[in-house]
Write an enzyme that holds these catalytic residues in place. Sequence first.
Site, PDB file in Angstrom:
ATOM      1  N   GLU A 258       0.979  -1.101  -0.010  1.00 56.68           N
ATOM      2  CA  GLU A 258      -0.020  -0.039   0.179  1.00 56.68           C
ATOM      3  C   GLU A 258       0.908   0.947   0.096  1.00 56.68           C
ATOM      4  OE1 GLU A 258      -1.165   3.313   1.487  1.00 56.68           O
ATOM      5  OE2 GLU A 258      -1.493   2.214   3.384  1.00 56.68           O
ATOM      6  N   CYS A 297      -1.218   8.918   3.415  1.00 55.22           N
ATOM      7  CA  CYS A 297      -1.080   8.499   2.005  1.00 55.22           C
ATOM      8  C   CYS A 297      -2.340   8.473   1.103  1.00 55.22           C
ATOM      9  CB  CYS A 297      -0.992   6.782   2.064  1.00 55.22           C
ATOM     10  SG  CYS A 297      -1.922   5.974   3.060  1.00 55.22           S
TER      11      CYS A 297
END
Length: 686
Positions: A258, A297
């Site tokens: 990720e 993120c």
Amino acid sequence: MSNAPTLQSFIGGRWIGQHGAQLLRSAVNGQPLFHTHEEALDFAEALDFGRSRGIPALMALDFQQRAACLKALALYLNERKEQLYAISQHSGATRADSWIDIEGGTGTLFAYAGVGARELPSGNIVHEGPVMPLGKKNLFAGSHILVPRGGLAVHINAFNFPIWGMLEKFAPTFLAGMPCIIKPASATSYLTEATVRLMHESGLLPEGSLQLIIGGTGDLLDRLQGQDVVTFTGSADTAAKLRVNANLVRNSIPFNAEADSLNCAILAPEVTPDDAEFDLFVKEVAREMTVKAGQKCTAIRRAIVPAKHIDAVAERLRERLAKVVVGDPSVEGVKMGALASHAQQADVGERLQALLAGSELLFGAQDGFAPRGEGVSEGAFFAPTLLRARDPHAEGGAHDIEAFGPVSTLMAYDDLDEAIALAARGKGSLVASLVTKDAAVAARAVPVMAALHGRVHILDREAAAESTGHGSPLPVLKHGGPGRAGGGEELGGVRAVKHYLQRTAIQGSPSMLAAVTREHVRGAQVIETEVHPFRRYFDELQIGESLLTHRRTVTEADIVNFGCLSGDHFYMHFDELAATESQFGKRIAHGYFVLSAAAGLFVSPAPGPVLANYGLDTLRFINPVGIGDTIQARLTCKRKIDQGKKSPKGEPQGVVAWDVEVSNQLGELVASYDILTLVLKRPQAQ
């Protein structure tokens, strides 16, 4: 060497680390906080401990018991959360930022405790149906099961969410029965270490189920085996290096990434500055720039807006950003803290300079940036910075460069197709937002956007009251994205647990499949006794225990009475002529009459261990039931789930799923479903 304490790794059941190595400083004032330790770790020992102690200890529990453990752990951490809040502010996080990390983390534990209790069976095998006959007589069939992999999970986490980032991976891994080795980013590893200490002190975790690495991973990845799993959260560049580790490739070890991505938000073309959606867009962009000082993120790096409104968007963003108070999180009124480290501060500065080569600075440090608090001049603060791309289609720039901080770039477009194309230039992201007031725009844009964005957040005035926002991954929804975003998946409810289980196809007779899956499979041998299954306590009831009921012939009076009682006078039940001309060629009984009549056939009316029916699954009406047809039901104990719960009176109980087959006089199946009941356990002798 400063007098700051030394962080310790938790490996092999003991805490390791006495001598300080890398100094970790406060992001707020630069003061020494902790050292990482210089002692080298024996990763062979860590892996052996996880395999020899952790796996057996976890497998001694089942899904339901591990779910209960997660719930207890969440409660334990919540009771001690202020200890973590006190440490968290050193990372530059405000109270609101820390809430995402700390209580977002424990909230994820609660969520997965619920997933385990609701969606996973007792035992350690998940039957992932359906069972598919592979022969004409159903003597040979096939299905799928999910079982624990029998390996370890190595979780390599980013610096921005040192608690949530650990717990959102730990929860589904623990549920799946895999021990974890956690490797946090060094910059904020003191928060992860503090949390792991609390988890260890709770006494709730089986031995070997959780280990912690402070510092580097050394040769850990080189020692992993095919049953192990590696997950990574961090930069796309680091993910690219780790995924090609020779041992991971050679042994086909799953690697889930990720990665930071260039997420975007699109303001739809029909939205004007007078619309509520316009202000929602501005608010969302500003929030994503300033929450965690933009160190998410999922933060909005590219704000894609109609060319005709870009000046209005820029002006309102400048007004909102000018009101953001930056400084020491302990100072009243501060809304944005520092970056997590001085190294991060330098990195964001370098990347901003690269972005400025193709962008115009609209708001930044020159606009009154003055962090509040004592010693903040030595902190890792960075001004909220808004840019405007000179040419949104140019190579490089915000489509390729990410400043992982409070930096976002405005981009102008002329029509919706161009906006979607600009969004795609990010080469894959975790999340994209579409702010629109027109459902037709969403219906057109979202299916196209979905190919390159792991989550699409649609925001309008209706959703705004409850929206969790662009940048908030939720336990029940998938987190991850294609391309630059890493190509992996995390979270998503039970999906995340299945990532850590092995899926295997099984073949055999229905009786053998039933024995393996610990669920009744149609066609398998059943257990018929003189005792009605509803008279059995939960702990007495056997999988496959079955009752074949007496028969009932359906009459016209049944149909008329049921129609009058229910108010359902559909023509197929009452209009002889129309029903005759239909595909069935006759009047038929209500499907729900068949369901009710079947219950009348199999229910044991006297008080007993069965407390309540609380739902039906997989209901299908397969063949019509006409006037004069005779129906019969078979009730079979299909599955038992011991959730460890009690009735309102405090009596222990479990959940039983019953397979119900309703057939007609020709032996044809007319209805099929699972009925779920709460069933008491046998009272214990005092």
